[in-house]
Design a protein around this motif. Sequence first.
Motif, PDB file in Angstrom:
ATOM      1  N   GLY A  65       1.264  -1.106   0.111  1.00 15.78           N
ATOM      2  CA  GLY A  65       0.450   0.044  -0.083  1.00 15.78           C
ATOM      3  C   GLY A  65       0.574   1.546  -0.446  1.00 15.78           C
ATOM      4  O   GLY A  65       0.397   2.043  -0.073  1.00 15.78           O
ATOM      5  N   ILE A  66       2.122   1.052  -0.585  1.00 22.63           N
ATOM      6  CA  ILE A  66       3.232   2.234  -0.131  1.00 22.63           C
ATOM      7  C   ILE A  66       2.969   2.977  -1.938  1.00 22.63           C
ATOM      8  O   ILE A  66       3.060   2.517  -2.606  1.00 22.63           O
ATOM      9  N   GLN A  67       3.061   4.245  -1.210  1.00 17.47           N
ATOM     10  CA  GLN A  67       2.460   5.489  -3.236  1.00 17.47           C
ATOM     11  C   GLN A  67       3.829   5.878  -3.130  1.00 17.47           C
ATOM     12  O   GLN A  67       4.743   6.653  -2.313  1.00 17.47           O
ATOM     13  N   GLY A  68       4.491   6.271  -3.888  1.00 16.93           N
ATOM     14  CA  GLY A  68       5.156   6.970  -4.186  1.00 16.93           C
ATOM     15  C   GLY A  68       5.831   6.662  -5.792  1.00 16.93           C
ATOM     16  O   GLY A  68       4.887   6.398  -6.715  1.00 16.93           O
ATOM     17  N   VAL A  69       6.908   7.964  -6.045  1.00 20.19           N
ATOM     18  CA  VAL A  69       7.886   7.641  -7.198  1.00 20.19           C
ATOM     19  C   VAL A  69       8.620   7.221  -7.507  1.00 20.19           C
ATOM     20  O   VAL A  69       9.906   7.139  -6.551  1.00 20.19           O
ATOM     21  N   ILE A  70       9.123   6.544  -8.458  1.00 15.51           N
ATOM     22  CA  ILE A  70       9.951   5.781  -9.412  1.00 15.51           C
ATOM     23  C   ILE A  70      11.733   7.155  -8.835  1.00 15.51           C
ATOM     24  O   ILE A  70      11.155   7.515 -10.362  1.00 15.51           O
ATOM     25  N   THR A  71      12.560   6.292  -8.377  1.00 15.82           N
ATOM     26  CA  THR A  71      13.902   6.860  -8.309  1.00 15.82           C
ATOM     27  C   THR A  71      14.916   6.414  -8.964  1.00 15.82           C
ATOM     28  O   THR A  71      16.067   7.329  -9.585  1.00 15.82           O
ATOM     29  N   GLY A  72      14.543   5.418  -9.279  1.00 15.15           N
ATOM     30  CA  GLY A  72      16.416   4.446  -9.258  1.00 15.15           C
ATOM     31  C   GLY A  72      15.311   2.679  -9.916  1.00 15.15           C
ATOM     32  O   GLY A  72      14.486   2.401  -9.290  1.00 15.15           O
ATOM     33  N   SER A  73      16.241   2.198 -11.420  1.00 11.49           N
ATOM     34  CA  SER A  73      15.708   1.328 -10.280  1.00 11.49           C
ATOM     35  C   SER A  73      16.756   0.155 -11.897  1.00 11.49           C
ATOM     36  O   SER A  73      17.497   0.977 -11.973  1.00 11.49           O
ATOM     37  N   THR A  74      16.891  -1.179 -10.805  1.00 12.26           N
ATOM     38  CA  THR A  74      17.744  -1.886 -11.541  1.00 12.26           C
ATOM     39  C   THR A  74      16.467  -3.148 -12.101  1.00 12.26           C
ATOM     40  O   THR A  74      15.403  -3.143 -12.557  1.00 12.26           O
ATOM     41  N   ASP A  75      17.446  -4.351 -12.676  1.00 12.63           N
ATOM     42  CA  ASP A  75      16.771  -5.177 -12.951  1.00 12.63           C
ATOM     43  C   ASP A  75      15.386  -6.321 -12.460  1.00 12.63           C
ATOM     44  O   ASP A  75      14.501  -5.538 -12.285  1.00 12.63           O
ATOM     45  N   ASP A  76      15.874  -6.177 -11.142  1.00 11.91           N
ATOM     46  CA  ASP A  76      14.710  -6.710  -9.759  1.00 11.91           C
ATOM     47  C   ASP A  76      14.691  -5.496  -8.362  1.00 11.91           C
ATOM     48  O   ASP A  76      13.270  -5.664  -7.883  1.00 11.91           O
ATOM     49  N   ILE A  77      15.273  -4.535  -8.846  1.00 10.97           N
ATOM     50  CA  ILE A  77      14.889  -3.476  -7.553  1.00 10.97           C
ATOM     51  C   ILE A  77      14.282  -1.844  -7.735  1.00 10.97           C
ATOM     52  O   ILE A  77      15.251  -1.767  -8.891  1.00 10.97           O
ATOM     53  N   VAL A  78      13.565  -1.955  -7.455  1.00  7.23           N
ATOM     54  CA  VAL A  78      13.051  -0.862  -7.626  1.00  7.23           C
ATOM     55  C   VAL A  78      13.197   0.659  -6.640  1.00  7.23           C
ATOM     56  O   VAL A  78      12.915   0.116  -5.404  1.00  7.23           O
ATOM     57  N   THR A  79      13.434   1.799  -6.506  1.00  8.01           N
ATOM     58  CA  THR A  79      13.694   3.106  -5.518  1.00  8.01           C
ATOM     59  C   THR A  79      13.357   3.872  -5.491  1.00  8.01           C
ATOM     60  O   THR A  79      12.299   4.091  -6.567  1.00  8.01           O
ATOM     61  N   ILE A  80      11.671   4.118  -4.607  1.00 13.74           N
ATOM     62  CA  ILE A  80      11.281   4.441  -4.887  1.00 13.74           C
ATOM     63  C   ILE A  80      10.861   5.674  -3.883  1.00 13.74           C
ATOM     64  O   ILE A  80      11.538   5.319  -2.405  1.00 13.74           O
ATOM     65  N   LEU A  85      10.569  15.169   3.375  1.00  2.64           N
ATOM     66  CA  LEU A  85      11.012  16.010   4.806  1.00  2.64           C
ATOM     67  C   LEU A  85      10.712  17.664   4.974  1.00  2.64           C
ATOM     68  O   LEU A  85      11.725  18.047   3.406  1.00  2.64           O
ATOM     69  N   LYS A  86      10.779  17.973   5.751  1.00  3.38           N
ATOM     70  CA  LYS A  86      10.721  19.670   5.513  1.00  3.38           C
ATOM     71  C   LYS A  86      11.991  19.992   5.775  1.00  3.38           C
ATOM     72  O   LYS A  86      12.104  21.359   5.274  1.00  3.38           O
ATOM     73  N   SER A  87      13.136  19.523   5.474  1.00  2.00           N
ATOM     74  CA  SER A  87      14.444  19.995   6.486  1.00  2.00           C
ATOM     75  C   SER A  87      15.519  19.467   4.304  1.00  2.00           C
ATOM     76  O   SER A  87      15.958  20.371   4.278  1.00  2.00           O
ATOM     77  N   GLY A  88      14.581  18.798   3.514  1.00  2.00           N
ATOM     78  CA  GLY A  88      14.723  18.668   2.281  1.00  2.00           C
ATOM     79  C   GLY A  88      15.463  17.159   2.058  1.00  2.00           C
ATOM     80  O   GLY A  88      15.583  17.589   1.003  1.00  2.00           O
ATOM     81  N   GLU A  89      15.257  16.753   3.273  1.00  2.00           N
ATOM     82  CA  GLU A  89      15.517  15.137   2.725  1.00  2.00           C
ATOM     83  C   GLU A  89      14.334  14.838   2.071  1.00  2.00           C
ATOM     84  O   GLU A  89      12.886  14.979   2.433  1.00  2.00           O
ATOM     85  N   ARG A  90      14.768  13.870   1.514  1.00  2.00           N
ATOM     86  CA  ARG A  90      13.520  12.658   0.560  1.00  2.00           C
ATOM     87  C   ARG A  90      13.263  11.269   1.584  1.00  2.00           C
ATOM     88  O   ARG A  90      15.195  11.291   1.528  1.00  2.00           O
ATOM     89  N   VAL A  91      12.671  10.862   2.151  1.00  2.00           N
ATOM     90  CA  VAL A  91      12.100   9.444   2.642  1.00  2.00           C
ATOM     91  C   VAL A  91      12.169   8.464   0.799  1.00  2.00           C
ATOM     92  O   VAL A  91      11.727   8.466   0.183  1.00  2.00           O
ATOM     93  N   ARG A  92      12.830   7.452   0.803  1.00  2.00           N
ATOM     94  CA  ARG A  92      13.128   6.819  -0.003  1.00  2.00           C
ATOM     95  C   ARG A  92      13.395   4.912   0.400  1.00  2.00           C
ATOM     96  O   ARG A  92      13.968   5.257   1.653  1.00  2.00           O
ATOM     97  N   VAL A  93      11.852   4.214  -0.218  1.00  2.00           N
ATOM     98  CA  VAL A  93      12.161   3.093  -0.621  1.00  2.00           C
ATOM     99  C   VAL A  93      13.329   2.394  -0.981  1.00  2.00           C
ATOM    100  O   VAL A  93      12.492   2.488  -2.392  1.00  2.00           O
ATOM    101  N   LYS A  94      13.849   0.611  -1.065  1.00  2.00           N
ATOM    102  CA  LYS A  94      13.832  -0.211  -1.830  1.00  2.00           C
ATOM    103  C   LYS A  94      12.652  -1.498  -1.744  1.00  2.00           C
ATOM    104  O   LYS A  94      12.830  -1.592  -0.474  1.00  2.00           O
ATOM    105  N   VAL A  95      12.238  -1.306  -2.959  1.00  2.00           N
ATOM    106  CA  VAL A  95      11.201  -2.629  -3.457  1.00  2.00           C
ATOM    107  C   VAL A  95      11.198  -3.356  -4.828  1.00  2.00           C
ATOM    108  O   VAL A  95      11.455  -2.780  -5.443  1.00  2.00           O
ATOM    109  N   GLN A  96      11.129  -4.731  -4.265  1.00  2.00           N
ATOM    110  CA  GLN A  96      11.521  -5.818  -5.666  1.00  2.00           C
ATOM    111  C   GLN A  96      10.481  -5.309  -6.572  1.00  2.00           C
ATOM    112  O   GLN A  96       8.950  -4.387  -5.737  1.00  2.00           O
TER     113      GLN A  96
END
Length: 121
Positions: A65-80, A85-96
């Motif tokens: 149920g996590i919604q996001g935008v793809i920022t990078g990808s490999t063959d099997d893994i996608v970074t979303i 955050l307010k400090s300008g940092e971005r929260v990213r997760v890696k998902v198959q």
Amino acid sequence: MNDGLAGMLLQADAAPFDPSFFLMMGSVFLIFYLLVIRPESTKRKQHEAAIKAAQKGDQVVTSGGIQGVITGSTDDIVTIEIAALKSGERVRVKVQRSGLTSITTAADKSDDKSGKKGGDS
């Protein structure tokens, strides 16, 4: 008395071969195939193709149920990217890739913005 019953069973004629049963079962399987198996297979193939074609900038929803935008990808893994955050940092997760359930491509988003908004007639 038992001899009479056994004799009657031995003298009974075998039922003639009736191909209508096989014809009926074949038609039931054909209808089941056309209404259930084939559409599901087509839908699964389209989903697999969409997952393989997912690229940077596409909006996705994971099986969790996590919604996001793809920022990078490999063959099997996608970074979303899922948050900024307010400090300008971005929260990213890696998902198959197999964990993606819904994909909206960047082209689909631009088509939606150029179309009419709901309620305008």
